[in-house]
Design an enzyme around this catalytic site. Structure first.
Site, PDB file in Angstrom:
ATOM      1  N   ARG A  71      -5.440  -8.621  -8.638  1.00  0.00           N
ATOM      2  CA  ARG A  71      -6.387  -9.513  -9.315  1.00  0.00           C
ATOM      3  C   ARG A  71      -6.819  -8.886 -10.632  1.00  0.00           C
ATOM      4  NH1 ARG A  71      -7.639 -13.490  -6.451  1.00  0.00           N
ATOM      5  NH2 ARG A  71      -9.168 -14.098  -7.988  1.00  0.00           N
ATOM      6  N   ILE A  72      -7.047  -9.742 -11.605  1.00  0.00           N
ATOM      7  CA  ILE A  72      -7.575  -9.259 -12.884  1.00  0.00           C
ATOM      8  C   ILE A  72      -9.097  -9.247 -12.778  1.00  0.00           C
ATOM      9  CG2 ILE A  72      -7.830  -9.803 -15.339  1.00  0.00           C
ATOM     10  CD1 ILE A  72      -4.945 -11.003 -15.093  1.00  0.00           C
ATOM     11  N   ASP A  88      -4.207  -4.683 -18.916  1.00  0.00           N
ATOM     12  CA  ASP A  88      -3.277  -3.556 -19.108  1.00  0.00           C
ATOM     13  C   ASP A  88      -3.352  -2.969 -20.523  1.00  0.00           C
ATOM     14  OD1 ASP A  88      -2.399  -3.920 -16.444  1.00  0.00           O
ATOM     15  OD2 ASP A  88      -0.951  -5.417 -17.069  1.00  0.00           O
ATOM     16  N   GLY A 118       0.783  -1.229   0.000  1.00  0.00           N
ATOM     17  CA  GLY A 118       0.000   0.000   0.000  1.00  0.00           C
ATOM     18  C   GLY A 118       0.817   1.282   0.000  1.00  0.00           C
ATOM     19  N   HIS A 177       0.381   0.948 -13.664  1.00  0.00           N
ATOM     20  CA  HIS A 177       1.134  -0.259 -14.015  1.00  0.00           C
ATOM     21  C   HIS A 177       2.625   0.103 -14.078  1.00  0.00           C
ATOM     22  CE1 HIS A 177       1.858  -4.164 -15.805  1.00  0.00           C
ATOM     23  NE2 HIS A 177       2.696  -3.549 -16.614  1.00  0.00           N
ATOM     24  N   ASP A 203      -9.825  -1.311 -19.240  1.00  0.00           N
ATOM     25  CA  ASP A 203     -10.817  -1.848 -20.166  1.00  0.00           C
ATOM     26  C   ASP A 203     -10.930  -3.359 -19.946  1.00  0.00           C
ATOM     27  OD1 ASP A 203      -8.685  -3.003 -21.440  1.00  0.00           O
ATOM     28  OD2 ASP A 203      -8.944  -1.962 -23.346  1.00  0.00           O
TER      29      ASP A 203
HETATM   30  C1  GRF Z   1       3.029  -0.775  -7.785  1.00  0.00           C
HETATM   31  O1  GRF Z   1       4.303  -0.839  -8.380  1.00  0.00           O
HETATM   32  C2  GRF Z   1       1.952  -0.782  -8.834  1.00  0.00           C
HETATM   33  O2  GRF Z   1       2.334  -0.229 -10.057  1.00  0.00           O
HETATM   34  C3  GRF Z   1       1.722  -2.272  -9.041  1.00  0.00           C
HETATM   35  O3  GRF Z   1       1.829  -2.812  -7.754  1.00  0.00           O
HETATM   36  C4  GRF Z   1       2.722  -2.015  -6.966  1.00  0.00           C
HETATM   37  C5  GRF Z   1       2.008  -1.711  -5.680  1.00  0.00           C
HETATM   38  O4  GRF Z   1       2.848  -1.389  -4.631  1.00  0.00           O
HETATM   39  N1  GRF Z   1       0.463  -2.500  -9.694  1.00  0.00           N
HETATM   40  P1  GRF Z   1       2.274  -0.918  -3.216  1.00  0.00           P
HETATM   41  O5  GRF Z   1       1.408  -2.028  -2.660  1.00  0.00           O
HETATM   42  O6  GRF Z   1       1.473   0.343  -3.461  1.00  0.00           O
HETATM   43  O7  GRF Z   1       3.479  -0.644  -2.377  1.00  0.00           O
END
Ligand code: GRF
Length: 212
Positions: free
Chosen positions: A110-111, A164, A27, A128, A160
């Site tokens: 999760r997707i 990604d 987080g 991403h 979408d």
């Molecule tokens: C980030 O690098 C984000 O781009 C990817 O997951 C990571 C999350 O990190 N989808 P955190 O849990 O916010 O530290």
């Protein structure tokens, strides 16, 4: 492709958009967003934090900032498809109950099914850790390293029905050094993510063209 993107209403300082942040782990991106929202008046406010994992460290930030948090584990079912649908239905109900207007995926691993995406398309945003369309999927940093790339980065995009593949709102570049490990690169990308995502949200919620 697929359903149209429907943007949320225009948020304002006096009537900020109600955001739910979805996480799965540490987080750090959530924390950056909450700090941003507390550093100045913004056109969005986090009202709900949802994790698909009750042990996600990021859930503690909900307590720190006095924001409602819910951990919604995958329900029991032998049918994998049914499991995902049930899980997303619970999430959807919680979002509606809290009058959420925009979902911010921030390390949610999760997707989401096309059925869920259709309900929120244009009101569902993700970050991403690569310069999409390069290196989609769950191992973007590893893939960039294995590819011998010298530059990667992060992308904020609308979600979408694909993985990604949604409309790109903004990107930031990050150099790759020869001595990088996956972890070092992950952390360097996160530093950029923590600056880019809140800014993009400011602009998207205010219906302004995205500034980098
Ligand atoms: C980030 O690098 C984000 O781009 C990817 O997951 C990571 C999350 O990190 N989808 P955190 O849990 O916010 O530290």
């Amino acid at each position: 492709m697929g359903a149209p993107y429907i943007q949320p209403r225009q948020g304002s300082i006096s009537h900020p958009l109600r955001i739910a942040v979805l996480i799965s782990g540490g987080g750090s991106g959530l924390l950056a967003l909450l700090n941003h929202q507390h550093s100045k008046p913004t056109t969005h406010i986090t009202k709900l934090i949802i994790s698909d994992n009750e042990n996600a460290k990021g859930l503690q930030y909900g307590d720190d900032f006095q924001i409602s948090t819910i951990a919604i584990n995958l329900p029991q079912s032998h049918d994998r498809v049914q499991k995902r649908i049930l899980h997303e239905n619970i999430i959807h109900e919680r979002l509606i109950e809290s009058n959420i207007e925009l979902i911010v995926l921030n390390g949610y691993m999760r997707i989401l099914t096309p059925e869920f995406v259709k309900k929120w398309k244009g009101r569902l945003i993700n970050i991403h850790p690569s310069l999409l369309p390069k290196y989609p999927g769950a191992n973007a940093q590893r893939d960039a390293l294995e590819d011998g790339a010298t530059i990667t980065g992060c992308t904020v995009h609308l979600v979408d029905e694909g993985v990604d593949t949604g409309k790109i709102l903004a990107q930031s570049e990050v150099p790759i050094l020869q001595t990088d490990t996956i972890e070092i690169l992950q952390n360097r990308i996160k530093e950029k993510e923590h600056l880019l995502y809140p800014k993009v949200l400011d602009d998207y919620c205010a219906h302004q063209s995205i500034q980098r």
